[in-house]
Design a protein around this motif. Structure first.
Motif, PDB file in Angstrom:
ATOM      1  N   ASP A  79       0.841  -1.195   0.000  1.00  0.00           N
ATOM      2  CA  ASP A  79       0.000   0.000   0.000  1.00  0.00           C
ATOM      3  C   ASP A  79       0.884   1.255   0.000  1.00  0.00           C
ATOM      4  OD1 ASP A  79      -2.109   1.744   0.300  1.00  0.00           O
ATOM      5  OD2 ASP A  79      -2.362   1.358   2.443  1.00  0.00           O
TER       6      ASP A  79
ATOM      7  N   HIS B 154       7.843   0.924   5.404  1.00  0.00           N
ATOM      8  CA  HIS B 154       8.076  -0.519   5.424  1.00  0.00           C
ATOM      9  C   HIS B 154       9.446  -0.883   4.858  1.00  0.00           C
ATOM     10  CE1 HIS B 154       4.051  -1.631   6.595  1.00  0.00           C
ATOM     11  NE2 HIS B 154       3.468  -1.166   5.518  1.00  0.00           N
TER      12      HIS B 154
ATOM     13  N   ASN C  35       6.050  -7.940   7.003  1.00  0.00           N
ATOM     14  CA  ASN C  35       4.838  -7.218   7.370  1.00  0.00           C
ATOM     15  C   ASN C  35       3.626  -7.880   6.724  1.00  0.00           C
ATOM     16  OD1 ASN C  35       3.522  -4.614   8.460  1.00  0.00           O
ATOM     17  ND2 ASN C  35       2.828  -4.712   6.328  1.00  0.00           N
ATOM     18  N   GLU C  36       2.689  -8.319   7.542  1.00  0.00           N
ATOM     19  CA  GLU C  36       1.402  -8.852   7.075  1.00  0.00           C
ATOM     20  C   GLU C  36       1.586  -9.845   5.937  1.00  0.00           C
ATOM     21  OE1 GLU C  36      -1.428  -5.749   6.369  1.00  0.00           O
ATOM     22  OE2 GLU C  36      -1.265  -5.021   8.419  1.00  0.00           O
TER      23      GLU C  36
ATOM     24  N   ASN D  69      -0.824  -5.341  13.560  1.00  0.00           N
ATOM     25  CA  ASN D  69      -1.388  -4.186  12.838  1.00  0.00           C
ATOM     26  C   ASN D  69      -2.898  -4.313  12.954  1.00  0.00           C
ATOM     27  OD1 ASN D  69       1.274  -3.899  12.094  1.00  0.00           O
ATOM     28  ND2 ASN D  69       0.973  -4.490   9.955  1.00  0.00           N
TER      29      ASN D  69
ATOM     30  N   TYR E 138      -6.911  -2.882  13.031  1.00  0.00           N
ATOM     31  CA  TYR E 138      -7.810  -1.865  12.464  1.00  0.00           C
ATOM     32  C   TYR E 138      -9.271  -2.136  12.836  1.00  0.00           C
ATOM     33  CZ  TYR E 138      -3.810  -0.213   9.790  1.00  0.00           C
ATOM     34  OH  TYR E 138      -2.601   0.310   9.429  1.00  0.00           O
TER      35      TYR E 138
ATOM     36  N   TYR F   7     -11.299  -1.181   9.102  1.00  0.00           N
ATOM     37  CA  TYR F   7     -11.625  -2.078   7.989  1.00  0.00           C
ATOM     38  C   TYR F   7     -12.774  -3.030   8.333  1.00  0.00           C
ATOM     39  CZ  TYR F   7      -7.525  -0.358   5.577  1.00  0.00           C
ATOM     40  OH  TYR F   7      -6.619   0.449   4.945  1.00  0.00           O
TER      41      TYR F   7
ATOM     42  N   GLU G 148       0.712  -1.163  14.110  1.00  0.00           N
ATOM     43  CA  GLU G 148      -0.105  -0.248  13.299  1.00  0.00           C
ATOM     44  C   GLU G 148      -1.491  -0.122  13.892  1.00  0.00           C
ATOM     45  OE1 GLU G 148      -0.493  -1.151   9.098  1.00  0.00           O
ATOM     46  OE2 GLU G 148       1.650  -1.564   8.925  1.00  0.00           O
TER      47      GLU G 148
ATOM     48  N   TRP H 183      -0.375   4.343  12.559  1.00  0.00           N
ATOM     49  CA  TRP H 183      -0.230   4.299  11.105  1.00  0.00           C
ATOM     50  C   TRP H 183      -1.007   5.481  10.547  1.00  0.00           C
ATOM     51  CZ3 TRP H 183       3.111   1.716   8.309  1.00  0.00           C
ATOM     52  CH2 TRP H 183       2.958   1.767   6.917  1.00  0.00           C
TER      53      TRP H 183
ATOM     54  N   PHE I 177       0.446   9.549   2.874  1.00  0.00           N
ATOM     55  CA  PHE I 177       1.509   9.124   1.961  1.00  0.00           C
ATOM     56  C   PHE I 177       0.934   8.616   0.649  1.00  0.00           C
ATOM     57  CE2 PHE I 177       0.853   4.577   2.556  1.00  0.00           C
ATOM     58  CZ  PHE I 177       0.270   4.513   3.810  1.00  0.00           C
TER      59      PHE I 177
ATOM     60  N   ARG J 208      -4.622   3.555  -4.563  1.00  0.00           N
ATOM     61  CA  ARG J 208      -5.785   3.913  -3.734  1.00  0.00           C
ATOM     62  C   ARG J 208      -6.677   4.920  -4.439  1.00  0.00           C
ATOM     63  NH1 ARG J 208      -6.656   3.109   1.862  1.00  0.00           N
ATOM     64  NH2 ARG J 208      -5.171   1.553   2.539  1.00  0.00           N
TER      65      ARG J 208
ATOM     66  N   ASN K 298      -2.943   7.603   0.903  1.00  0.00           N
ATOM     67  CA  ASN K 298      -3.450   6.971   2.118  1.00  0.00           C
ATOM     68  C   ASN K 298      -3.491   8.070   3.164  1.00  0.00           C
ATOM     69  OD1 ASN K 298      -3.521   5.709   4.725  1.00  0.00           O
ATOM     70  ND2 ASN K 298      -2.900   3.784   3.769  1.00  0.00           N
TER      71      ASN K 298
ATOM     72  N   LYS L 133      -4.237   8.137   6.410  1.00  0.00           N
ATOM     73  CA  LYS L 133      -4.247   7.817   7.842  1.00  0.00           C
ATOM     74  C   LYS L 133      -3.231   8.649   8.626  1.00  0.00           C
ATOM     75  CE  LYS L 133      -6.139   3.249   7.267  1.00  0.00           C
ATOM     76  NZ  LYS L 133      -5.921   3.122   5.805  1.00  0.00           N
TER      77      LYS L 133
ATOM     78  N   TYR M 229      -5.738  -4.525   1.737  1.00  0.00           N
ATOM     79  CA  TYR M 229      -6.063  -4.212   3.149  1.00  0.00           C
ATOM     80  C   TYR M 229      -7.554  -4.179   3.389  1.00  0.00           C
ATOM     81  CZ  TYR M 229      -1.796  -2.764   1.456  1.00  0.00           C
ATOM     82  OH  TYR M 229      -0.659  -2.792   0.759  1.00  0.00           O
TER      83      TYR M 229
HETATM   84  C1  GCB Z   1      -1.651  -2.200   6.761  1.00  0.00           C
HETATM   85  C2  GCB Z   1      -0.370  -2.190   6.036  1.00  0.00           C
HETATM   86  C3  GCB Z   1       0.013  -0.798   5.574  1.00  0.00           C
HETATM   87  C4  GCB Z   1      -1.203  -0.094   5.028  1.00  0.00           C
HETATM   88  C5  GCB Z   1      -2.220   0.034   6.127  1.00  0.00           C
HETATM   89  C6  GCB Z   1      -3.494   0.707   5.647  1.00  0.00           C
HETATM   90  O1  GCB Z   1      -1.973  -3.078   7.486  1.00  0.00           O
HETATM   91  O2  GCB Z   1       0.676  -2.754   6.765  1.00  0.00           O
HETATM   92  O3  GCB Z   1       1.013  -0.916   4.611  1.00  0.00           O
HETATM   93  O4  GCB Z   1      -0.893   1.146   4.514  1.00  0.00           O
HETATM   94  O5  GCB Z   1      -2.566  -1.217   6.599  1.00  0.00           O
HETATM   95  O6  GCB Z   1      -3.623   1.906   5.723  1.00  0.00           O
HETATM   96  O7  GCB Z   1      -4.367   0.004   5.173  1.00  0.00           O
END
Ligand code: GCB
Length: 889
Positions: A159, A354, A416-417, A484, A486, A490, A517, A564, A569, A574, A582, A584, A812
């Motif tokens: 991402d 990352h 990562n993930e 991480n 959410y 999500y 995150e 996060w 960024f 997206r 993104n 966030k 994600y």
């Molecule tokens: C995550 C990822 C990160 C994404 C973030 C998101 O879990 O590790 O790279 O940018 O979520 O904002 O969805």
């Protein structure tokens, strides 16, 4: 006497060193005067018709195309060339081109001959060039950089945008034939501090020297540790006699007494200067300087993190390396500023995610007192080839050796993930084999880190599918586990976050846990009085962070909370309200504070802090017929216990601050509302002033003066929006007599998108004000403004939100489908006060789906008729996305 002699020797050595300084290595900025082309080139060949563009480094070729309406960005090979006339000072020197970063495969040619290459976009590398250059002559340096997808190079998918280019500084390093090794682009000196206490510290220094002369050398290695004031606290010399080729050394300093410890509050740095002296000539022939911070640390499964024996809750953020309008090619000062912004927020931890970033980032962490983790870019998936494994290992070794001496680093991470959307979803037996390979790679990388650097912790960051990581065996590999999470973004609810923490800790009480995150999109232009998941409002993000921070603070076993992200960024794929971004971030992509940043300042800072929300441009419907005020909530962030607020000099009373926030419902007046907040922290008074400019929408349009009418309304929305020209938009409501509104229909909701209760998150073409078009009233029959007579400008905004071209289903968005729905076949007429404005409007056919359409009309309202907009369906359901009305001249 002995003391005097040694002092004299010191002074003489010092003077001698100064005299022969020109003998030691030189490092020259090599950023200027490059030529760039996307065309194919043959080094030192005369390729006709190439258009060269003059550039200076850092440079990326993707800074613009990642933001345009066309999906994708240039991923391929490009060339950089530079003419270079080295002078005689480089005679008998070893010359290296030192690249701080080029994404992602690089080949370096000097005068047509290949001098070296590198794989991987985020670690540093150097290429020896002396054997290819001619002194005193014009040499051509040609560098091919390729950012194409390569299944053997991480990251495969992620991402964030994989900007191509020589996007970090390049320097020319000249060293003598005998020098500290530049192997892996490290500086050849590696410092560890096996024991540190308040009484004393032991410092071990090991490293590698290369003697590239044909003759043996008698060398002296002189190590000096100086304190911050430049005072020498230790000096060790070592003779390295009769040496040639690769020379390894090791020095032990067991007794540095009463060390000044390194802490976030007092990031005290010593310096270690390593000098190589040729015993025969007495000349210093090479020197490198490294930082030294004396601290010890540990993670505990129950109690979290300890630095120098004291518990610290690690709170901070991750950071991506790009900036608005620049892509990833940033000046040094931008990297440093990000770390400062994290410090000014009250953070004490940076997840360099990352991928390894510019050297300035960790240097800033060292000097500002920010603890850090760094990771290689193995994100989302792996490739089961020996080449992929090998590239991961090379990146890991480069990352560790290049950054080894930063006292800020406490963790090396390497995945990562990686089980996010595992490959072979339709072939379960094959997927089991894939899982075994992922586990095997994790195990290999983990043991590699432990061998390379036993003084730090290893970590893997996982997404919230705990059972999967457990079943595959990933949880058992690293020393620390990162989650991480959410919940409430999500999927699920924010309250599920704490449940996850408790469950994992119950199952793995001894395994230290970091929340690597958590975050929610917050478009700085979007606010809401009814915040909800996925509305992209700053207000939902503040609520989200409030729940998360509290849950982590209440649980000592949560060692770290890493937001996060520090700043918005680039993530080209997206869509969202700010396509390709993104959002966030606590800061916007150009590093302006959102309210969430203020929220953390209020909660983390140990010095007086008070700030009024930065939602300064607002619209509001008057509360009552007299049109005087629109009462709206205003957030104030502070670490004071209580805050007093005044509006245009009038007191609004005191409020108690809870979790760093208090909310006042303020009777805002049209125009300027000057707010002053005052409080005190630890006996020190604090104050903040701010101005809210309100565009008042009269309660009753009919009784309002026509001049006061300036209304921007979003249909099918519950959020407010400030457009890129500063216009303020409100959600429209159902028609009320005397006012305005729609008579029929319902808010558009994307098919197959359970997350978002209204609107679309697709990129709308031909606009940068996507939120104006992303919401919509479907099956609308009438929109009415009960305005007094006069001349008005009416603007209608449309976009067909259904599109059968699938959007990119980001990995994600786990509960997201491929975001495609049949394009609605809709044709309708639009009439304004019974006069046709648009006939046979077919948005999809005439303009294409997901495309902004704007229609403007000047209308004279007479005979108390007001304005009625009728939508007559000819086929399907008519739609309206937004409407504006203002008095016309
Ligand atoms: C995550 C990822 C990160 C994404 C973030 C998101 O879990 O590790 O790279 O940018 O979520 O904002 O969805």
């Amino acid at each position: 006497m002995k003391k005097k002699i040694s002092f004299l020797v010191f002074v003489l050595t010092f003077m001698l060193n100064a005299l022969v300084y020109s003998q030691v290595r030189s490092v020259t900025n090599f950023n200027g005067s490059w030529q760039f082309t996307k065309q194919s080139y043959k080094p030192a060949g005369s390729v006709p018709n190439i258009k060269w563009q003059p550039v200076s480094l850092p440079h990326t070729w993707n800074k613009d195309d990642v933001m345009d309406d066309t999906p994708g960005y240039y991923r391929g090979a490009c060339w950089y060339t530079k003419k270079f006339t080295p002078s005689e000072i480089y005679r008998n020197k070893k010359l290296y081109l030192y690249f701080n970063g080029a994404n992602q495969q690089t080949e370096v040619y000097i005068n047509g001959k290949k001098a070296g290459s590198h794989t991987g976009g985020y670690t540093r590398f150097c290429v020896e060039i002396d054997q290819y250059v001619s002194l005193g002559k014009v040499n051509e340096i040609a560098v091919k950089v390729d950012n194409s997808f390569n299944e053997d190079i991480a990251p495969l998918t992620a991402d964030f945008t994989f900007f191509g280019g020589i996007y970090r500084n390049v320097s020319l390093i000249a060293v003598n034939n005998i020098h500290f090794s530049l192997d892996q682009a490290a500086n050849g000196v590696f410092i560890t501090t096996p024991e540190v206490s308040t009484e004393k510290a032991s410092v071990n220094i090991s490293g590698h020297i290369v003697n590239e002369n044909n003759t043996k050398a008698n060398l002296q290695l002189l190590t000096t540790i100086v304190d911050r004031e430049g005072k020498v606290v230790k000096r060790v010399t070592q003779s390295l006699k009769e040496n040639s080729g690769a020379i390894d050394f090791k020095q032990e300093i067991p007794d540095l007494q009463s060390p000044h410890l390194w802490t976030p509050e007092d990031p005290y740095l010593y310096k270690v200067a390593s000098k190589l002296v040729d015993i025969n000539t007495g000349k210093v022939i090479d020197e490198v300087i490294n930082p030294l911070g004396l601290r010890w640390f540990k993670f505990d499964g129950e109690k979290g993190f300890f630095l120098n024996g004291k518990p610290y809750k690690l709170i901070g953020a991750s950071r991506h390396q790009d900036f608005k309008g620049l892509g990833n090619a940033l000046p040094d000062s931008y990297h440093i500023r990000d770390v400062k912004l994290l410090k000014q927020m009250g953070g004490n931890f940076l997840r360099v995610a990352h991928y390894p970033q510019d050297a300035k980032v960790l240097a800033a962490c060292d000097s500002l007192g920010i603890l850090a983790s760094v990771e290689i870019p193995v994100v989302n998936a792996i490739t089961e080839t020996p080449a992929f494994t090998q590239n991961c290992k090379s990146m890991l070794v480069e990352m560790i050796r290049q950054n080894f001496n930063h006292p800020s680093i406490i963790i090396w991470a390497y995945m990562n993930e990686v089980l996010l959307k595992p490959k072979f979803g339709k072939d379960k037996p094959r997927q089991q084999i894939y899982f075994l390979h992922v586990k095997e790679l994790a195990a290999q990388l983990d043991s590699m880190v432990r061998k390379e650097d036993p003084s730090r912790y290893t970590m893997i960051a996982c997404h919230g599918d705990y059972n999967r990581y457990k079943q595959v065996g990933i949880v058992d590999i690293p020393m620390l586990i990162g989650w991480n999470l959410y919940q409430g973004w999500y999927g699920g609810k924010t309250a599920d976050f704490a449940k996850f923490l408790d469950k994992f800790h119950q199952d793995y009480p001894a395994l230290p846990m970091l929340i690597t995150e958590y975050g929610a999109d917050a478009d700085a232009r979007i606010r809401s009085l009814q915040p909800e998941r996925f509305d992209k409002s700053v207000d939902y993000a503040v609520d989200f962070h409030r729940v998360y921070l509290k849950a982590m603070e209440e649980r000592p076993f949560v060692a770290a909370g890493i937001i996060w992200n520090l700043a918005d960024f680039s993530s080209e794929e997206r869509a969202e309200t700010t396509p390709h971004i993104n959002s966030k971030g606590l800061l916007t992509q150009d590093r302006k504070a959102k309210d969430v940043y203020l929220f953390y300042q209020a909660n983390l800072l140990k010095q007086p802090f008070l700030k009024i929300s930065n939602w300064n441009l607002r619209a509001g419907i008057a509360d009552s017929l007299d049109h005087n005020v629109s009462t709206q909530p205003v957030l104030v962030f502070s670490n004071a216990k209580e805050v007093l607020l005044t509006q245009n000099g009038k007191s609004l009373g005191n409020k108690t601050i809870v979790d760093g926030v208090a909310t006042w419902d303020i009777p805002l007046i049209n125009g300027s509302n000057k707010l002053i907040a005052t409080g005190s922290y630890n006996g020190k008074s604090i104050t903040d002033a701010s101005e809210i400019r309100l565009n008042m929408v009269p309660y009753n349009l009919h009784s309002a003066k026509a001049t006061a009418i300036n209304i921007n309304l979003l249909l099918g929305a519950k959020r407010s929006y400030t457009d890129n020209d500063g216009g303020t938009w409100l959600p429209a409501h159902a028609y009320k007599a005397g006012s305005f509104g729609y008579t029929d229909g319902k808010a558009y909701q994307m098919a197959g998108n359970g997350r978002q209760s209204y609107g679309s998150d697709r990129d709308i073409m031909k606009t940068n004000d996507d939120p104006i078009y992303q919401t919509q009233q479907v099956n609308i029959k009438t929109f009415r403004f009960d305005v007094p007579d006069g001349k008005y400008e009416l603007v209608l905004h449309f976009a067909e939100l259904t599109a059968d071209k699938p959007g990119v289903a980001l990995a994600y968005n786990l509960n997201n489908t491929d975001q495609k729905e049949a394009v609605q076949d809709r044709v309708f007429d639009v009439l304004v006060n019974n006069k046709p404005l648009l006939t046979n409007l077919n948005l999809a056919k005439q303009y294409g789906p997901l495309t902004a359409v704007k229609k403007k009309l000047i209308i004279n309202v007479k005979g108390n008729a007001g304005i009625t907009i009728n939508f007559n369906p000819l086929k399907g359901e008519p739609v309206l996305n937004a409407v504006q009305l203002r008095q016309a001249k």
